[in-house]
Design an enzyme around this catalytic site. Structure first.
Site, PDB file in Angstrom:
ATOM      1  N   ASP A  95     -27.486   5.135 -14.559  1.00 11.58           N
ATOM      2  CA  ASP A  95     -27.305   6.567 -14.357  1.00 11.58           C
ATOM      3  C   ASP A  95     -28.218   6.958 -13.195  1.00 11.58           C
ATOM      4  O   ASP A  95     -29.396   7.244 -13.353  1.00 11.58           O
ATOM      5  CB  ASP A  95     -27.693   7.325 -15.636  1.00 11.58           C
ATOM      6  CG  ASP A  95     -27.490   8.830 -15.527  1.00 11.58           C
ATOM      7  OD1 ASP A  95     -27.369   9.333 -14.394  1.00 11.58           O
ATOM      8  OD2 ASP A  95     -27.463   9.496 -16.573  1.00 11.58           O
ATOM      9  N   GLU A 187     -38.813   9.636 -20.627  1.00 11.07           N
ATOM     10  CA  GLU A 187     -37.413  10.084 -20.623  1.00 11.07           C
ATOM     11  C   GLU A 187     -37.014  10.200 -22.080  1.00 11.07           C
ATOM     12  O   GLU A 187     -36.501   9.274 -22.684  1.00 11.07           O
ATOM     13  CB  GLU A 187     -36.539   9.100 -19.848  1.00 11.07           C
ATOM     14  CG  GLU A 187     -35.192   9.680 -19.456  1.00 11.07           C
ATOM     15  CD  GLU A 187     -34.157   9.548 -20.558  1.00 11.07           C
ATOM     16  OE1 GLU A 187     -34.159  10.409 -21.485  1.00 11.07           O
ATOM     17  OE2 GLU A 187     -33.358   8.613 -20.502  1.00 11.07           O
ATOM     18  N   GLU A 196     -32.267  13.159 -31.623  1.00  6.86           N
ATOM     19  CA  GLU A 196     -33.091  11.953 -31.677  1.00  6.86           C
ATOM     20  C   GLU A 196     -34.567  12.264 -31.916  1.00  6.86           C
ATOM     21  O   GLU A 196     -35.333  11.388 -32.271  1.00  6.86           O
ATOM     22  CB  GLU A 196     -32.963  11.084 -30.415  1.00  6.86           C
ATOM     23  CG  GLU A 196     -31.564  10.576 -30.163  1.00  6.86           C
ATOM     24  CD  GLU A 196     -31.502   9.679 -28.929  1.00  6.86           C
ATOM     25  OE1 GLU A 196     -32.529   9.053 -28.591  1.00  6.86           O
ATOM     26  OE2 GLU A 196     -30.436   9.601 -28.309  1.00  6.86           O
ATOM     27  N   HIS A 375     -25.149  10.180 -18.083  1.00  5.88           N
ATOM     28  CA  HIS A 375     -24.757   9.521 -19.325  1.00  5.88           C
ATOM     29  C   HIS A 375     -24.928  10.447 -20.520  1.00  5.88           C
ATOM     30  O   HIS A 375     -24.415  10.176 -21.599  1.00  5.88           O
ATOM     31  CB  HIS A 375     -25.549   8.222 -19.532  1.00  5.88           C
ATOM     32  CG  HIS A 375     -26.986   8.412 -19.869  1.00  5.88           C
ATOM     33  ND1 HIS A 375     -27.935   8.803 -18.951  1.00  5.88           N
ATOM     34  CD2 HIS A 375     -27.650   8.267 -21.034  1.00  5.88           C
ATOM     35  CE1 HIS A 375     -29.114   8.875 -19.540  1.00  5.88           C
ATOM     36  NE2 HIS A 375     -28.972   8.553 -20.810  1.00  5.88           N
TER      37      HIS A 375
END
Length: 431
Positions: A95, A187, A196, A375
């Site tokens: 990406d 990230e 998440e 992505h």
């Protein structure tokens, strides 16, 4: 489109007490970490085996307090394990918008990194740690609970950086670093920004090690939402059953709706699908946010449709901003500067990497429908049936995003919306 001016969502009159009907979305059984379109599974940070201590139920109770990080659960083990697969890291590194923006941000802040100590939270293959070492960092602690950390150590060695980049295999909540650090890079963003729950690990690293006035990259993040119309997607998934090789199979439509729209969908849309200017759901300052704020996020919204169209659901996307200590936070910029073609659907969007009009303002990575695809794509919460809206019609309500009690890495989504005197509820779980 550009977003509204400030980051407040405003309080609007409540028209949701008498719900006309209710859309319930409950995910079926299925394993954690099922394949998702960007292959991040249900995970950030990789595969965990014996390197993270397991705790008993009694220990969990004693460890759980407002000031302590969550203990490692079986769900965390599965979460970490899914990041041991090389394909996930390959997709993220390929990406280019993501990876090149991070590299540019590191070089843009080289003066704050050179000769300093850095922590890379969820380092994966170690690429961001290596970028920091190339920018002149004195030392980089690359932390990852996944077994991918084994490969990261080899990558570091192969690039002759073992004296600068120290790979720590374990949770950021558990590893030890015997010095304060100047910079945290990570990230951490998941679908809809908060899915998440990896931001909690960044906060933990900040509170454990970051020096006062230290740098966090990215520094700010903003989650947006807007109503969308997507007749092609609806037709492809639902209307197909009306006539199948000349056979009326409309009896399948109800099941088809459930299967197609039961869970949030991660896919790419364009600015043409967006019915209104977007609104902010949550703005995050990584220097000040507390872990408890991530338990539940609620925002009210009020949209005005720019066209007559069927409304099929709501889209969510996000920006992250890479600003140094002297840069003004995003919320202090103008409406045009806030969006600048990044977070919203501005026709003049220049891509994912955005420099604001003021040279001192920050670099921004956008996952907007108008930005080049990443992505992350966009996350869509579809209705089971479309709602027809007229031009200039108001669409208002609230959205609540909360960590699932079943698994804090799952996200519950509760949407209330009303339009033209009709009110609705949509509930779903992002697993």
């Amino acid at each position: 489109m550009q977003s509204g001016g400030d980051y407040g969502n405003g309080f609007h009159d409540d028209h949701h007490r008498d719900l006309e009907w209710e859309e319930k979305q409950v995910s079926g059984p299925g394993s954690f970490g099922r394949a998702k379109k960007r292959s991040r599974g249900g995970a950030r940070g990789g595969g965990l085996s014996t390197n993270v201590p397991r705790v008993s139920d009694e220990q969990k109770k004693s460890l759980e307090s407002p000031d302590s990080p969550p203990p490692c659960t079986d769900f965390d083990v599965a979460y970490f394990h899914s990041y041991a697969h090389v394909g996930i890291h390959e997709e993220m590194i390929k990406d280019r918008a993501r990876t090149e923006t991070y590299r540019e941000a590191i070089m843009q802040h080289q003066s704050l990194i050179q000769g300093k100590v850095v922590v890379d939270v969820g380092c994966g293959t170690g690429i961001l740690s290596i970028f920091c070492a190339q920018a002149g960092a004195k030392r980089v602690y690359a932390v990852d609970a996944s077994d991918i950390a084994v490969q990261a150590k080899e990558v570091v060695k192969a690039n002759g950086l073992s004296d600068k980049v120290i790979v720590l295999h374990g949770r950021v909540e558990d590893v030890e670093i015997d010095e304060e650090v100047d910079v945290i890079i990570s990230e951490w963003m998941g679908y809809m920004l908060l899915y998440e729950s990896m931001l909690g690990s960044v906060i933990t690293a900040r509170d454990r090690w970051l020096k006062p006035g230290g740098l966090i990259l990215p520094s700010h993040a903003t989650l947006y939402m807007a109503p969308i119309s997507h007749p092609d997607r609806y037709s492809h998934s639902i209307d197909f059953w009306r006539n199948v090789y000349g056979i009326d199979m409309s009896a399948m439509m109800q099941l088809a709706k459930q299967c197609a729209f039961e869970e949030p969908s991660v896919e790419s849309i364009s600015g043409e699908n967006v019915l209104t200017w977007p609104e902010v759901v949550k703005h995050i300052d990584c220097k000040t946010i507390k872990i408890q704020e991530l338990d539940s996020v609620t925002a009210r919204y009020k949209f005005k449709s720019m066209m007559r169209a069927p409304m099929h659901g709501f889209a969510f996307w996000f920006d992250v901003e890479f600003s140094g200590p002297a840069s003004s936070p995003a919320e202090n910029t103008s409406a045009t500067s806030v969006a600048s073609g990044t977070s919203s659907t501005s026709p003049s969007g220049e891509g994912n990497q955005k420099k604001r009009t003021n040279p001192s303002d920050a670099l921004v990575l956008s996952t907007s429908p108008e930005a080049p695809p990443t992505h992350w794509q966009q996350t869509i919460v579809y209705f089971y049936d479309p709602v027809d809206v007229e031009q200039d019609q108001l669409i208002e309500g609230s959205v609540t995003l909360s960590q699932s009690k079943e698994n804090r890495r799952f996200m519950n989504i509760h949407l209330e919306y009303s339009s033209a005197g009709r009110s609705f509820v949509k509930e779903s779980v992002m697993r």
